[in-house]
Design a protein around this motif. Structure first.
Motif, short mmCIF file in Angstrom:
data_model
loop_
_atom_site.label_atom_id
_atom_site.label_comp_id
_atom_site.label_asym_id
_atom_site.label_seq_id
_atom_site.Cartn_x
_atom_site.Cartn_y
_atom_site.Cartn_z
N LYS A 35 0.83 -1.16 0.14
CA LYS A 35 0.07 -0.03 -0.13
C LYS A 35 0.95 1.32 -0.02
O LYS A 35 0.35 2.31 0.35
N THR A 36 2.08 1.16 -0.32
CA THR A 36 2.95 2.40 -0.17
C THR A 36 3.10 3.05 -1.59
O THR A 36 3.98 4.21 -1.58
N ALA A 37 2.36 2.90 -2.34
CA ALA A 37 2.41 3.65 -3.69
C ALA A 37 2.31 4.94 -3.51
O ALA A 37 3.14 6.02 -4.34
N MET A 38 1.60 5.75 -2.89
CA MET A 38 1.68 7.08 -2.42
C MET A 38 2.63 7.71 -1.68
O MET A 38 2.55 8.78 -1.20
N CYS A 39 3.19 6.75 -0.98
CA CYS A 39 4.18 7.23 0.00
C CYS A 39 5.62 7.16 -0.64
O CYS A 39 6.46 8.19 -0.02
N ILE A 45 12.61 8.41 -1.30
CA ILE A 45 13.76 8.92 -1.81
C ILE A 45 14.56 9.64 -0.99
O ILE A 45 14.30 10.60 -0.28
N ILE A 46 16.10 9.30 -0.79
CA ILE A 46 16.83 9.87 0.06
C ILE A 46 17.21 11.26 -0.44
O ILE A 46 17.38 11.61 -1.38
N HIS A 56 12.18 21.91 2.36
CA HIS A 56 12.47 21.09 3.67
C HIS A 56 12.65 19.57 3.25
O HIS A 56 11.76 19.29 2.21
N LYS A 57 13.51 19.08 3.87
CA LYS A 57 13.59 17.57 3.42
C LYS A 57 12.14 16.82 4.18
O LYS A 57 11.79 17.04 5.20
N VAL A 58 11.76 15.86 3.39
CA VAL A 58 10.61 15.19 3.88
C VAL A 58 10.88 14.29 4.95
O VAL A 58 11.95 13.96 5.22
N THR A 216 15.47 6.70 5.82
CA THR A 216 14.89 6.63 4.42
C THR A 216 15.39 5.46 3.77
O THR A 216 16.64 5.14 3.65
N VAL A 217 14.72 4.49 3.48
CA VAL A 217 14.90 3.12 2.91
C VAL A 217 14.26 3.36 1.28
O VAL A 217 13.14 2.99 1.30
N PRO A 218 15.10 3.34 0.43
CA PRO A 218 14.51 3.30 -0.97
C PRO A 218 13.90 2.13 -1.25
O PRO A 218 14.63 0.80 -0.88
N GLU A 219 12.98 1.84 -2.07
CA GLU A 219 12.27 0.49 -2.49
C GLU A 219 12.91 -0.19 -3.64
O GLU A 219 13.09 0.70 -4.64
N SER A 220 13.17 -1.41 -3.57
CA SER A 220 13.84 -1.79 -4.60
C SER A 220 13.56 -2.02 -6.10
O SER A 220 13.78 -1.76 -7.08
N ARG A 221 11.93 -2.00 -5.79
CA ARG A 221 11.17 -1.82 -7.28
C ARG A 221 11.34 -0.59 -7.94
O ARG A 221 10.93 -0.51 -9.11
N PHE A 222 11.94 0.44 -7.17
CA PHE A 222 11.82 1.83 -7.99
C PHE A 222 13.35 2.22 -7.97
O PHE A 222 13.70 3.06 -8.75
N HIS A 223 14.16 1.52 -7.15
CA HIS A 223 15.80 1.77 -6.91
C HIS A 223 16.58 0.61 -7.29
O HIS A 223 16.25 -0.56 -6.34
#
Length: 226
Positions: A35-39, A45-46, A56-58, A216-223
């Motif tokens: 369910k993280t698509a909107m997050c 993203i670091i 500001h940084k999120v 911040t942990v980048p998700e493998s499906r995008f990175h």
């Protein structure tokens, strides 16, 4: 007859209470991961920066407590937090969605995390004076002496969080009546209003330099993991 009615009413209330407790939402890490698509577009993203209400940084949310994440999302949904983007996202989430996302992010990146030091680095005298300005309600009373051991699940871990985000968040508590940037919280509002903006920046700078669980942990499906 009145005694009978009173007894029946008490039993009815008890049944409702038990039913409500039985229906308490429990989050699922597995479901939350779906369910993280909107997050991930911001929180995955670091170094990603938001431009509202100022640049500001999120915030880093991986490693934050599940109870806090759920309560923060609920605050956006019910309007206690006014940020337009977060309110729009929270409006689409059910209580179960919030619980699932909270469960997922609370454990994300924690598997191989190193234990935090027992004691935080001491602040300088000026920052220490800010932390303990209100002796009965100092910052560490709720957030813990090292700012990573809150006294309650609804209180966030702060250690290591981005300084510019902490600054923006505290300023928003000072603007609790504002229609699009304020945050309504009686405790935090009362505390934040005691500080000038430059004092908030000094406090945020110290807290951001402390070791903490947040990341911040980048998700493998995008990175790609190169």
């Amino acid at each position: 007859m009145n005694k009978l009615l009173t007894t029946m009413f008490a039993l009815a209330v008890a049944c409702v209470t038990v039913s409500a407790q039985a229906q308490k939402v429990t989050g699922s890490v597995e479901n939350g991961a779906k369910k993280t698509a909107m997050c991930v577009g911001c929180h995955g993203i670091i170094g990603y920066q938001a431009s509202f209400p100022e640049i500001h940084k999120v915030p880093m949310i991986a490693g934050q407590s599940a109870t806090y994440i759920s309560s923060a999302l609920a605050a956006y949904k019910n309007g206690d937090r006014k940020h337009p983007t977060m309110r729009a996202i929270a409006d689409t989430l059910s209580e179960q969605d919030m619980a699932d996302l909270a469960a997922y992010y609370s454990q994300l990146g924690m598997k191989d995390a190193s234990p935090l030091p027992a004691n935080a680095a001491a602040p300088n005298d000026s920052v220490q004076a800010l932390i303990t300005r209100d002796k009965d309600n100092s910052c560490t009373k709720c957030h813990g002496a090292n700012f990573s051991t809150p006294n309650d699940g609804t209180v966030p871990k702060l250690a290591g969080q981005h300084a510019d985000y902490l600054t923006v968040a505290l300023k928003q508590y000072k603007s609790d009546g504002h229609g699009i940037v304020g945050r309504s919280n009686a405790v935090m509002g009362a505390q934040a209003k005691k500080f000038k903006n430059e004092e908030i920046k000094a406090l945020a700078s110290y807290i951001s330099g402390l070791p903490g669980d947040l990341k911040t942990v980048p998700e493998s499906r995008f990175h790609r993991a190169d």
